[in-house]
Design an enzyme around this catalytic site. Structure first.
Site, PDB file in Angstrom:
ATOM      1  N   ASN A 172     -10.318  -2.945   1.987  1.00  0.00           N
ATOM      2  CA  ASN A 172      -9.939  -2.918   0.578  1.00  0.00           C
ATOM      3  C   ASN A 172     -11.178  -2.642  -0.268  1.00  0.00           C
ATOM      4  OD1 ASN A 172      -7.145  -3.474   0.620  1.00  0.00           O
ATOM      5  ND2 ASN A 172      -7.503  -5.668   0.808  1.00  0.00           N
ATOM      6  N   HIS A 199       0.822  -1.221   0.000  1.00  0.00           N
ATOM      7  CA  HIS A 199       0.000   0.000   0.000  1.00  0.00           C
ATOM      8  C   HIS A 199       0.858   1.275   0.000  1.00  0.00           C
ATOM      9  CE1 HIS A 199      -3.826  -2.152   0.619  1.00  0.00           C
ATOM     10  NE2 HIS A 199      -3.115  -2.959   1.379  1.00  0.00           N
ATOM     11  N   TYR A 221       0.041  -4.249  11.640  1.00  0.00           N
ATOM     12  CA  TYR A 221      -0.109  -2.845  11.248  1.00  0.00           C
ATOM     13  C   TYR A 221       0.625  -1.910  12.185  1.00  0.00           C
ATOM     14  CZ  TYR A 221      -3.035  -3.808   7.287  1.00  0.00           C
ATOM     15  OH  TYR A 221      -3.466  -4.238   6.066  1.00  0.00           O
TER      16      TYR A 221
END
Ligand code: NDP
Length: 487
Positions: free
Chosen positions: A129, A56, A339
């Protein structure tokens, strides 16, 4: 913005007398070490880049609002969803996945749809997404999968052999592969696509009842996609087309909007429903769990500074608020670690205090102190331990989740055993009109033909198993025979 007549300064605030000419010994002479303005400028420039996101990396973002349009209090006690008409500030970052920071927005790839909701109970992130499913169901395979989407270690080029070698041995990818090579693999812009939370999450109401929930953000601009040819062309003409489109539409007051919808399931259904509802490669069929529209998401404000607000934006599915929790989805569990870990590496341990990441409607009160780049008050003179008797913040059991029953012997269970990897992929193929099917077949054949004959032969049976016509046409396009395994 400073005034044009304001005097420029060094980083320490001292006036700069000359930003055009270095300090030298004579007009032709070497520069002097004592030109600290030159040294500071060159040194800062060398450090302008932080590690790009490993996935990303290329993205665009904007602020907006999420407005509640339907009473959801029977299912969740989350304060930001507590009243019809209530609005919360949001920041939404869109992205491609596999390409580097300078790659083209039009590449065939899933698109990230990462939403940060600044609620009065802290930030809630839905890190989704533009697809309702994913290629994998076990996080152990994520680094392997992403390696196949990046560059060959020897050639440093993208490599169809790596891609299809992996997929031909990962049948759980079939559903997402079908979406990726459909028209929706090349959205016309970030505004013209849906977003999905993808995982199952939990909602908990005031009576401590748990529900499983999936999020769907349906574009109000309508789904619009590029054909493969159009995407290739725009990637060359304007690699930043979607970034530019998002910024321009907001500047022009044409604010993109999405209908916020959920699928809701009582906690007990998960045990009795035919498929594993926590499997990220599967959707919940709408016929069993229809979409319920609960809100509207609008983007109406561009960031002022891309690096500060978009490049440094940090999302994690671990950011939840009371009334919202996780689920046993293995992929979600992996992401809950990965994350924040990525942000600690890229931005540092205090990334949560950066303006785009800190709570906007709540206050941070805890005993975390110090660390690299601690630029806020660091808790001032307040206590840095707990329990204490001097009036620091305390934990509050009123926010505890009801217990979640989990049973099972610790083991490494095959995530492939007993899983149907093909029916939903086939359902998607079968619901496409003929022209979409034709483009899907052409897109797959056009890509897989660069892989070796052995890999092609291993891949075709997966398409056949999803749908005989689907696989047969891919085999035909590749000039190979299709095995007789499909529906
Ligand atoms: P439905 O007929 O109720 O729903 C079909 C869904 O497919 C719609 O949400 C539609 O999205 C979406 N869709 C249409 N074309 C594409 C495409 N090329 N790529 C991705 N999505 C597309 O059927 P079911 O709920 O029974 O699901 C059937 C299949 O639809 C699934 O196997 C799955 O592949 C796909 N799907 C299902 C979703 C779900 O949550 N149930 C969500 C998205 C896709 P839209 O309305 O935006 O056009």
């Amino acid at each position: 913005m400073t005034d044009k007549t304001d005097t420029m300064t060094t980083a320490s605030g001292a006036p700069v007398s000359d930003n055009q000419n270095s300090l030298t010994a004579g007009p032709r002479g070497p520069v002097l070490m004592q030109d600290f303005h030159l040294i500071e400028k060159l040194a800062h420039f060398n450090r302008e880049r932080i590690p790009e996101r490993v996935v990303h990396a290329k993205g665009a973002g904007a602020y907006g609002t999420l407005k509640v349009t339907q009473d959801v209090t029977p299912w969740t006690k989350a304060a930001f969803l507590s009243q019809v008409g209530k609005e919360s500030e949001v920041f939404l970052r869109f992205s491609t996945v596999g390409g580097e920071k300078g790659s083209a927005d039009a590449e065939r790839d899933p698109r990230g749809f990462a939403l940060k909701i600044y609620t009065e109970e802290g930030n809630y992130d839905i890190v989704g997404n533009n697809t309702p499913v994913f290629f994998l169901r076990d996080p152990l395979k994520f680094p392997d999968f992403i390696h196949t989407q990046k560059r060959n270690p020897a050639t440093n080029c993208k490599d169809a052999n790596m891609v299809w070698d992996f997929w031909s041995q990962s049948p759980e990818a079939m559903h997402q592969v079908t979406i990726l090579f459909s028209d929706r693999g090349t959205p016309r812009s970030y505004r013209h696509m849906n977003g999905y939370g993808s995982h199952a999450f939990s909602w908990i109401n005031a009576a401590d009842e748990r529900f499983w929930v999936k999020y769907h953000f349906k574009t109000k601009q309508g789904i619009q996609n590029f054909t493969a040819e159009e995407a290739q062309k725009i990637a060359g003409i304007d690699p930043d087309h979607a970034t530019r489109d998002l910024y321009a539409s907001i500047e022009e007051g044409d604010f993109p909007a999405w209908r916020v919808c959920v699928q809701i399931m009582p906690e007990a259904d998960a045990e009795t429903y035919g498929i594993n509802l926590f499997d990220l490669t599967k959707v919940w069929p709408h016929s069993d769990y229809p979409l319920i529209e609960i809100g509207e998401l609008v983007l109406n404000r561009n960031p002022e500074n891309y690096y500060a607000e978009v490049e440094q934006a940090a999302f994690t599915p671990a950011n939840v608020v009371p009334g919202i929790g996780f689920s046993p989805d293995k992929m979600l569990q992996g992401r809950l670690f990965a994350y924040a870990d990525a942000h600690r590496y890229r931005l540092g341990v205090n990334h949560t205090a950066l303006p785009v990441n800190c709570p906007h409607a709540a206050k941070v009160q805890n005993y975390q102190r110090d660390g690299a780049m601690r630029f806020d008050g660091n808790g001032g003179s307040g206590p840095n331990y707990q329990p204490n008797t001097v009036g620091g913040p305390v934990d509050n059991a009123a926010h505890a989740e009801p217990p979640l029953k989990i049973v099972g012997d610790a083991d490494r269970y095959s995530h492939r055993d007993g899983n149907d990897d093909y029916t939903q992929a086939g359902n998607l193929y079968r619901l496409m009109p003929a022209d979409q099917q034709n483009r899907l077949i052409a897109n797959i054949v056009g890509h897989i033909k660069s892989a070796s004959a052995e890999i092609q032969a291993r891949m075709v049976p997966h398409f056949v198993a999803a749908d005989k016509d689907y696989g047969g046409r891919i085999a035909e396009g590749l000039g190979i025979s299709a095995p007789d395994v499909g529906k």
